[in-house]
Design a protein around this motif. Structure first.
Motif, PDB file in Angstrom:
ATOM      1  N   ALA A 198       0.802  -1.237   0.000  1.00  0.00           N
ATOM      2  CA  ALA A 198       0.000   0.000   0.000  1.00  0.00           C
ATOM      3  C   ALA A 198       0.827   1.275   0.000  1.00  0.00           C
ATOM      4  CB  ALA A 198      -0.989   0.010   1.170  1.00  0.00           C
ATOM      5  N   LEU A 199       2.074   1.228  -0.443  1.00  0.00           N
ATOM      6  CA  LEU A 199       2.889   2.441  -0.460  1.00  0.00           C
ATOM      7  C   LEU A 199       2.266   3.520  -1.351  1.00  0.00           C
ATOM      8  CD1 LEU A 199       5.420   4.097   0.131  1.00  0.00           C
ATOM      9  CD2 LEU A 199       6.562   2.896  -1.749  1.00  0.00           C
ATOM     10  N   GLY A 200       1.977   3.170  -2.606  1.00  0.00           N
ATOM     11  CA  GLY A 200       1.412   4.148  -3.523  1.00  0.00           C
ATOM     12  C   GLY A 200       0.069   4.682  -3.051  1.00  0.00           C
ATOM     13  N   LEU A 201      -0.741   3.800  -2.494  1.00  0.00           N
ATOM     14  CA  LEU A 201      -2.063   4.206  -2.010  1.00  0.00           C
ATOM     15  C   LEU A 201      -1.952   5.173  -0.839  1.00  0.00           C
ATOM     16  CD1 LEU A 201      -3.853   0.723  -2.095  1.00  0.00           C
ATOM     17  CD2 LEU A 201      -3.935   2.533  -3.827  1.00  0.00           C
ATOM     18  N   VAL A 202      -1.001   4.912   0.044  1.00  0.00           N
ATOM     19  CA  VAL A 202      -0.804   5.775   1.205  1.00  0.00           C
ATOM     20  C   VAL A 202      -0.322   7.159   0.778  1.00  0.00           C
ATOM     21  CG1 VAL A 202       0.761   6.152   3.155  1.00  0.00           C
ATOM     22  CG2 VAL A 202      -0.471   3.996   2.953  1.00  0.00           C
ATOM     23  N   LEU A 203       0.639   7.199  -0.149  1.00  0.00           N
ATOM     24  CA  LEU A 203       1.187   8.478  -0.589  1.00  0.00           C
ATOM     25  C   LEU A 203       0.147   9.312  -1.333  1.00  0.00           C
ATOM     26  CD1 LEU A 203       4.787   7.485  -1.762  1.00  0.00           C
ATOM     27  CD2 LEU A 203       4.058   8.428   0.437  1.00  0.00           C
ATOM     28  N   SER A 204      -0.714   8.648  -2.092  1.00  0.00           N
ATOM     29  CA  SER A 204      -1.731   9.369  -2.861  1.00  0.00           C
ATOM     30  C   SER A 204      -3.045   9.518  -2.101  1.00  0.00           C
ATOM     31  CB  SER A 204      -1.987   8.651  -4.189  1.00  0.00           C
ATOM     32  OG  SER A 204      -2.465   7.328  -3.971  1.00  0.00           O
ATOM     33  N   GLN A 205      -3.093   8.990  -0.884  1.00  0.00           N
ATOM     34  CA  GLN A 205      -4.296   9.019  -0.039  1.00  0.00           C
ATOM     35  C   GLN A 205      -5.502   8.428  -0.775  1.00  0.00           C
ATOM     36  OE1 GLN A 205      -3.440  13.416   1.283  1.00  0.00           O
ATOM     37  NE2 GLN A 205      -4.634  12.476   2.919  1.00  0.00           N
ATOM     38  N   ALA A 206      -5.267   7.279  -1.397  1.00  0.00           N
ATOM     39  CA  ALA A 206      -6.307   6.591  -2.163  1.00  0.00           C
ATOM     40  C   ALA A 206      -6.909   5.457  -1.338  1.00  0.00           C
ATOM     41  CB  ALA A 206      -5.724   6.049  -3.460  1.00  0.00           C
ATOM     42  N   GLN A 207      -7.883   4.788  -1.936  1.00  0.00           N
ATOM     43  CA  GLN A 207      -8.522   3.639  -1.298  1.00  0.00           C
ATOM     44  C   GLN A 207      -7.865   2.349  -1.757  1.00  0.00           C
ATOM     45  OE1 GLN A 207     -12.583   4.116  -2.610  1.00  0.00           O
ATOM     46  NE2 GLN A 207     -13.118   5.433  -0.898  1.00  0.00           N
ATOM     47  N   HIS A 208      -7.976   1.318  -0.929  1.00  0.00           N
ATOM     48  CA  HIS A 208      -7.483   0.001  -1.316  1.00  0.00           C
ATOM     49  C   HIS A 208      -8.266  -0.497  -2.520  1.00  0.00           C
ATOM     50  CE1 HIS A 208      -4.680  -0.839   1.949  1.00  0.00           C
ATOM     51  NE2 HIS A 208      -5.545  -0.260   2.774  1.00  0.00           N
ATOM     52  N   PHE A 209      -7.545  -1.050  -3.495  1.00  0.00           N
ATOM     53  CA  PHE A 209      -8.181  -1.574  -4.696  1.00  0.00           C
ATOM     54  C   PHE A 209      -8.449  -3.073  -4.564  1.00  0.00           C
ATOM     55  CE2 PHE A 209      -8.218  -2.953  -9.208  1.00  0.00           C
ATOM     56  CZ  PHE A 209      -9.229  -2.115  -9.658  1.00  0.00           C
ATOM     57  N   TYR A 210      -7.643  -3.752  -3.728  1.00  0.00           N
ATOM     58  CA  TYR A 210      -7.772  -5.194  -3.529  1.00  0.00           C
ATOM     59  C   TYR A 210      -8.023  -5.518  -2.062  1.00  0.00           C
ATOM     60  CZ  TYR A 210      -5.569  -5.458  -8.132  1.00  0.00           C
ATOM     61  OH  TYR A 210      -5.283  -5.304  -9.456  1.00  0.00           O
ATOM     62  N   ASN A 211      -8.587  -6.691  -1.822  1.00  0.00           N
ATOM     63  CA  ASN A 211      -8.632  -7.251  -0.477  1.00  0.00           C
ATOM     64  C   ASN A 211      -7.267  -7.859  -0.175  1.00  0.00           C
ATOM     65  OD1 ASN A 211     -11.450  -6.718  -0.225  1.00  0.00           O
ATOM     66  ND2 ASN A 211     -11.875  -8.572  -1.408  1.00  0.00           N
ATOM     67  N   ALA A 212      -6.725  -7.548   0.977  1.00  0.00           N
ATOM     68  CA  ALA A 212      -5.435  -8.099   1.387  1.00  0.00           C
ATOM     69  C   ALA A 212      -5.670  -9.098   2.516  1.00  0.00           C
ATOM     70  CB  ALA A 212      -4.502  -6.987   1.847  1.00  0.00           C
ATOM     71  N   THR A 213      -5.401 -10.378   2.224  1.00  0.00           N
ATOM     72  CA  THR A 213      -5.704 -11.450   3.165  1.00  0.00           C
ATOM     73  C   THR A 213      -4.451 -12.253   3.480  1.00  0.00           C
ATOM     74  OG1 THR A 213      -7.940 -11.641   2.269  1.00  0.00           O
ATOM     75  CG2 THR A 213      -7.141 -13.471   3.600  1.00  0.00           C
ATOM     76  N   CYS A 214      -4.218 -12.496   4.760  1.00  0.00           N
ATOM     77  CA  CYS A 214      -3.088 -13.325   5.188  1.00  0.00           C
ATOM     78  C   CYS A 214      -3.584 -14.765   5.305  1.00  0.00           C
ATOM     79  CB  CYS A 214      -2.533 -12.839   6.515  1.00  0.00           C
ATOM     80  SG  CYS A 214      -1.897 -11.149   6.445  1.00  0.00           S
ATOM     81  N   LYS A 215      -3.169 -15.628   4.373  1.00  0.00           N
ATOM     82  CA  LYS A 215      -3.652 -17.009   4.362  1.00  0.00           C
ATOM     83  C   LYS A 215      -2.930 -17.885   5.378  1.00  0.00           C
ATOM     84  CE  LYS A 215      -4.847 -18.973   0.589  1.00  0.00           C
ATOM     85  NZ  LYS A 215      -4.831 -19.562  -0.768  1.00  0.00           N
ATOM     86  N   GLU A 216      -1.847 -17.363   5.932  1.00  0.00           N
ATOM     87  CA  GLU A 216      -1.134 -18.055   7.005  1.00  0.00           C
ATOM     88  C   GLU A 216      -0.906 -17.043   8.121  1.00  0.00           C
ATOM     89  OE1 GLU A 216       2.951 -18.939   5.767  1.00  0.00           O
ATOM     90  OE2 GLU A 216       2.604 -17.576   4.096  1.00  0.00           O
ATOM     91  N   LYS A 217      -0.497 -17.514   9.291  1.00  0.00           N
ATOM     92  CA  LYS A 217      -0.220 -16.592  10.382  1.00  0.00           C
ATOM     93  C   LYS A 217       0.854 -15.615   9.955  1.00  0.00           C
ATOM     94  CE  LYS A 217       0.599 -16.388  15.348  1.00  0.00           C
ATOM     95  NZ  LYS A 217       0.771 -17.166  16.607  1.00  0.00           N
ATOM     96  N   ALA A 218       0.622 -14.328  10.193  1.00  0.00           N
ATOM     97  CA  ALA A 218       1.534 -13.301   9.706  1.00  0.00           C
ATOM     98  C   ALA A 218       1.797 -12.263  10.789  1.00  0.00           C
ATOM     99  CB  ALA A 218       0.964 -12.635   8.453  1.00  0.00           C
ATOM    100  N   VAL A 219       2.952 -11.633  10.667  1.00  0.00           N
ATOM    101  CA  VAL A 219       3.315 -10.524  11.546  1.00  0.00           C
ATOM    102  C   VAL A 219       3.513  -9.298  10.661  1.00  0.00           C
ATOM    103  CG1 VAL A 219       4.951  -9.635  13.239  1.00  0.00           C
ATOM    104  CG2 VAL A 219       4.455 -12.096  13.155  1.00  0.00           C
ATOM    105  N   LEU A 220       2.726  -8.261  10.918  1.00  0.00           N
ATOM    106  CA  LEU A 220       2.740  -7.052  10.109  1.00  0.00           C
ATOM    107  C   LEU A 220       3.264  -5.884  10.928  1.00  0.00           C
ATOM    108  CD1 LEU A 220      -0.854  -7.364   8.577  1.00  0.00           C
ATOM    109  CD2 LEU A 220       1.251  -8.465   7.793  1.00  0.00           C
ATOM    110  N   VAL A 221       4.075  -5.063  10.299  1.00  0.00           N
ATOM    111  CA  VAL A 221       4.524  -3.812  10.895  1.00  0.00           C
ATOM    112  C   VAL A 221       3.840  -2.681  10.128  1.00  0.00           C
ATOM    113  CG1 VAL A 221       6.476  -2.278  11.306  1.00  0.00           C
ATOM    114  CG2 VAL A 221       6.726  -4.736  11.672  1.00  0.00           C
ATOM    115  N   ARG A 222       3.037  -1.891  10.823  1.00  0.00           N
ATOM    116  CA  ARG A 222       2.256  -0.830  10.188  1.00  0.00           C
ATOM    117  C   ARG A 222       2.808   0.549  10.552  1.00  0.00           C
ATOM    118  NH1 ARG A 222      -4.193  -2.223  10.595  1.00  0.00           N
ATOM    119  NH2 ARG A 222      -4.329  -3.368   8.633  1.00  0.00           N
ATOM    120  N   ILE A 223       3.037   1.351   9.501  1.00  0.00           N
ATOM    121  CA  ILE A 223       3.528   2.724   9.677  1.00  0.00           C
ATOM    122  C   ILE A 223       2.403   3.674   9.257  1.00  0.00           C
ATOM    123  CG2 ILE A 223       5.222   4.433   8.913  1.00  0.00           C
ATOM    124  CD1 ILE A 223       7.103   2.047   8.331  1.00  0.00           C
ATOM    125  N   PRO A 224       2.002   4.599  10.107  1.00  0.00           N
ATOM    126  CA  PRO A 224       0.907   5.506   9.750  1.00  0.00           C
ATOM    127  C   PRO A 224       1.216   6.294   8.479  1.00  0.00           C
ATOM    128  CG  PRO A 224       1.405   5.658  12.099  1.00  0.00           C
ATOM    129  CD  PRO A 224       2.494   4.835  11.480  1.00  0.00           C
TER     130      PRO A 224
END
Length: 229
Positions: free
Chosen positions: A84-110
């Motif tokens: 979501a880098l481009g989406l965040v910079l352009s302040q756009a909406q998500h175009f796809y559903n993002a699903t973690c099919k296995e256990k995942a660890v995410l680091v989120r930056i505002p």
């Protein structure tokens, strides 16, 4: 523990190789860690993109529900990659559903923080745009192969690309994609992909498991990409 994980995810990401220490420290201070269980949708199409996400572990599948009722698989993010880098910079909406099919660890930056930092120092954007360009070229290469390569070469190319991006790109490594997902990513039918995978399995290159392709021979797989006949 979380601060250490966040710092490792950020400093090892291709997004921030030249960022100064004080900028990295701001990212670390404001980032959050999210541990998600298999099957969790962390972003839905139409939602505003509020966070840049780095996958510290696991994988993320990008899909979209089509008007026909079928699910289109657009891509796959692996551990170490960003979302979501481009989406965040352009302040756009998500175009796809993002699903973690296995256990995942995410680091989120505002996203608000990222935009503010770039606005204050435009040089920080250079590595971000370079990483986005590399992702764009990978997508263009995959698209171009559809016009000139056999289906076996295209399947091999997709598996090779995913393997190369994986932190464990060695013999015996697996790709967590179903045959339906591979077919939609390559713009073809499942039956066509199934025949190609059966031929590749017969040559000892892969083993097909439920929802997963196990790569047995990296050298033979690479040969199929460069010399599909």
């Amino acid at each position: 523990m979380n601060d250490t994980l966040v710092r490792l995810a950020i400093t090892q990401s291709e997004l921030f190789p030249d960022w100064p220490d004080e900028a990295i420290a701001r990212l670390v201070a404001h980032a959050v860690v999210l541990v998600v269980e298999p099957g969790t949708c962390v972003a839905r199409a139409g939602d505003p993109a509020k966070y840049l996400t780095i996958l510290a572990a696991g994988s993320m599948h990008l899909t979209r529900e089509m008007s026909s009722g079928r699910t289109f698989t657009a891509g796959l993010h692996l551990a170490g990659e960003f979302h979501a880098l481009g989406l965040v910079l352009s302040q756009a909406q998500h175009f796809y559903n993002a699903t973690c099919k296995e256990k995942a660890v995410l680091v989120r930056i505002p996203g608000e923080l990222l935009r503010e930092m770039i606005a204050s120092n435009g040089r920080l954007s250079f590595s971000l745009f370079a990483a986005q360009e590399r992702r764009h070229f990978r997508a263009l290469k995959l698209h171009a192969s559809a016009a000139v390569d056999t289906i076996q070469a295209r399947v091999a190319g997709l598996l090779t690309s995913i393997k190369a991006r994986s932190v464990s790109g060695r013999d015996g490594s697996g790709v967590n994609l179903s045959q339906d997902e591979i077919a939609t990513m390559l713009g073809t039918r499942r039956q066509v992909v199934n025949r190609a995978l059966r031929d590749m399995a017969a040559e000892g290159v892969i083993r097909v498991e439920y929802g997963r392709i196990l790569i047995l021979d990296n050298d033979k797989l690479a040969q199929m990409v460069s010399d599909p006949n």
